[in-house]
Design an enzyme around this catalytic site. Structure first.
Site, mmCIF file in Angstrom:
data_model
loop_
_atom_site.group_PDB
_atom_site.id
_atom_site.type_symbol
_atom_site.label_atom_id
_atom_site.label_comp_id
_atom_site.label_asym_id
_atom_site.label_seq_id
_atom_site.Cartn_x
_atom_site.Cartn_y
_atom_site.Cartn_z
ATOM 1 N N HIS A 118 -83.098 31.594 56.710
ATOM 2 C CA HIS A 118 -84.148 31.894 55.736
ATOM 3 C C HIS A 118 -84.592 33.340 55.946
ATOM 4 O O HIS A 118 -84.850 33.759 57.074
ATOM 5 C CB HIS A 118 -85.300 30.917 55.964
ATOM 6 C CG HIS A 118 -86.423 31.002 54.971
ATOM 7 N ND1 HIS A 118 -86.207 31.013 53.607
ATOM 8 C CD2 HIS A 118 -87.773 31.067 55.147
ATOM 9 C CE1 HIS A 118 -87.384 31.079 52.987
ATOM 10 N NE2 HIS A 118 -88.344 31.120 53.903
ATOM 11 N N ASP A 175 -80.901 27.980 47.590
ATOM 12 C CA ASP A 175 -81.661 28.055 48.837
ATOM 13 C C ASP A 175 -83.020 27.360 48.712
ATOM 14 O O ASP A 175 -83.534 27.153 47.621
ATOM 15 C CB ASP A 175 -81.907 29.526 49.217
ATOM 16 C CG ASP A 175 -80.722 30.144 49.950
ATOM 17 O OD1 ASP A 175 -79.711 29.446 50.172
ATOM 18 O OD2 ASP A 175 -80.801 31.336 50.304
ATOM 19 N N ASP A 176 -83.603 27.069 49.866
ATOM 20 C CA ASP A 176 -84.988 26.561 49.973
ATOM 21 C C ASP A 176 -85.155 25.143 49.447
ATOM 22 O O ASP A 176 -86.255 24.753 49.041
ATOM 23 C CB ASP A 176 -85.993 27.497 49.266
ATOM 24 C CG ASP A 176 -85.928 28.930 49.776
ATOM 25 O OD1 ASP A 176 -85.399 29.133 50.885
ATOM 26 O OD2 ASP A 176 -86.411 29.835 49.082
#
Length: 301
Positions: free
Chosen positions: A132, A11-12
Site C-alpha cells: 500500500h 487495489d484497496d
C-alpha cells in the site's frame, strides 16, 4: 503477433463496503481481473467473502502506512506507530524510515501477521503481495519484504517502474516528485527481489492513469506505448505481461471505512467512481480485443 497478458489489479479491496461493491461490479463487468486486499481494512472480512462468492483472484496489499497494525503486540509501543497510535502515514512512514526510527524486526512481524490474517480470511496464501502506497520498495523495507515473500513462497509482487512517466506533463509537480521517488526506489529494489526469486509483470502502469487522470484514451495510449517501448527485461516477442494498477469504487461515506482512522480524502472523492465508470466502458474491452490483450490474474501466469 505479440500476445499481451494484462493484469488489472483493483487495489484497496476491504477498505469499505462501497469500495468492495465497486471493485466487484468492475470484476463482473470484465474490467478488473485481480484484486489486492487490505487485511486491516474495516471491510476486509466482507471483501474476502465477496472474492470467494464471485471467484475473484485475490492477493495481499500489505499496509504499513495507514491505520492500525494487525499484529497484537505491535498495537502499543511500536516504532511503526505515531503518537496517536496509528501508522505514520504515507509521507510520515518515509520520514521515520529516513531518520532510522523504524525497527525492521517490527516491519517483518507486521508483514507476517498480515500474511497470516490473509490466509485466515481467504483460506489460502496470497499468490501476489504488493505494498500500500508503495512502501514495499523503500530502502530496508524491500529486504524484509523480499524475505517474507520467499519464506511463504509468494511468487509475485509489483515493481512500480512506469514507462514514459517522465513525459506525463499533466501530473502536478508535487505528485510527480513523489512518483519519481517511487520510481528510484523501485529501480534500487530490482536486484533485491531478483535475488530472492520474486517475479513481477514485465511492465507496470498506473501512476499516470490514476484518479482524475484516468480516461479510455490514457489507458489505451499507456498500454500501446509501453508495449512499443518495453523495457529490456521484457520479452521482445511471444508473451508480454502488464499490470495496470487501478482504484475503482463508490466513494466512502464517513465514518464508515478506512483502516482504523476512518476513510481518507481520496476514498471519499469522485475520483474512485470516475475510475470505475472509465474501466467498464465498452471501448476499452474492444481495444483489448483488437490488440490481442488477454485479461488475467497473477495466479494465471
Amino acid at each position: 503477433m505479440l500476445q499481451v497478458k494484462l493484469i488489472i489489479t483493483g487495489d484497496d479491496f476491504g477498505y469499505c463496503p462501497r469500495r468492495n461493491q465497486g471493485i466487484v461490479d468492475c470484476f463482473l463487468a470484465g474490467a478488473v481481473s485481480n484484486v489486492s486486499l487490505l487485511v486491516n481494512g474495516s471491510a476486509a472480512a466482507d471483501a474476502a467473502k465477496l472474492a470467494r462468492r464471485h471467484n475473484i483472484p485475490i492477493g495481499l496489499h500489505a499496509n504499513l502506512s495507514e491505520g492500525s497494525p494487525v499484529c497484537e503486540v505491535l498495537k502499543t509501543n511500536s516504532s511503526l506507530l505515531n503518537q496517536d497510535g496509528f501508522f505514520h502515514g504515507k509521507m510520515g512512514f518515509r520520514t521515520a524510515l529516513s531518520k532510522g526510527l523504524l525497527k525492521m524486526s517490527e516491519v517483518k512481524q507486521e508483514l507476517k501477521a498480515q500474511v497470516e490474517l490473509f490466509r485466515e480470511l481467504t483460506g489460502h496464501l496470497p499468490p501476489h503481495m504488493d505494498g500500500h502506497q508503495h512502501v514495499h520498495v523503500l530502502p530496508e523495507v524491500r529486504n524484509v519484504f523480499a524475505e517474507v515473500l520467499e519464506e511463504y513462497g509468494i511468487k509475485y509482487t509489483r515493481v512500480p517502474i512506469e514507462p514514459g512517466l517522465h513525459n506525463c506533463d499533466w501530473i502536478p509537480p508535487s505528485l510527480m516528485d513523489f512518483y519519481l521517488g517511487v520510481e528510484e526506489d523501485s529501480f534500487n529494489t530490482v536486484d533485491v527481489f531478483t535475488k530472492h526469486g520474486i517475479r513481477w509483470a514485465d511492465i507496470y502502469i498506473g501512476l499516470s492513469t490514476m484518479g482524475r487522470n484516468m480516461s479510455v484514451s490514457s489507458i489505451q495510449s499507456a498500454i500501446d506505448s509501453a508495449v512499443l517501448q518495453r523495457p529490456p527485461r521484457a520479452p521482445q516477442s511471444g508473451t508480454v505481461t502488464i499490470e495496470l494498477m487501478v482504484h475503482p469504487g463508490y466513494p466512502s461515506v464517513p465514518p464508515v471505512g478506512g483502516c482504523g482512522e476512518g476513510p481518507d480524502d481520496f476514498s471519499q472523492s469522485w475520483e474512485r467512481l470516475h475510475e470505475l465508470q472509465t474501466l467498464i466502458k465498452p471501448e476499452l474491452q474492444s481495444h483489448y480485443k483488437s490488440r490481442n490483450i488477454q485479461l488475467c490474474s497473477f495466479k494465471d501466469l
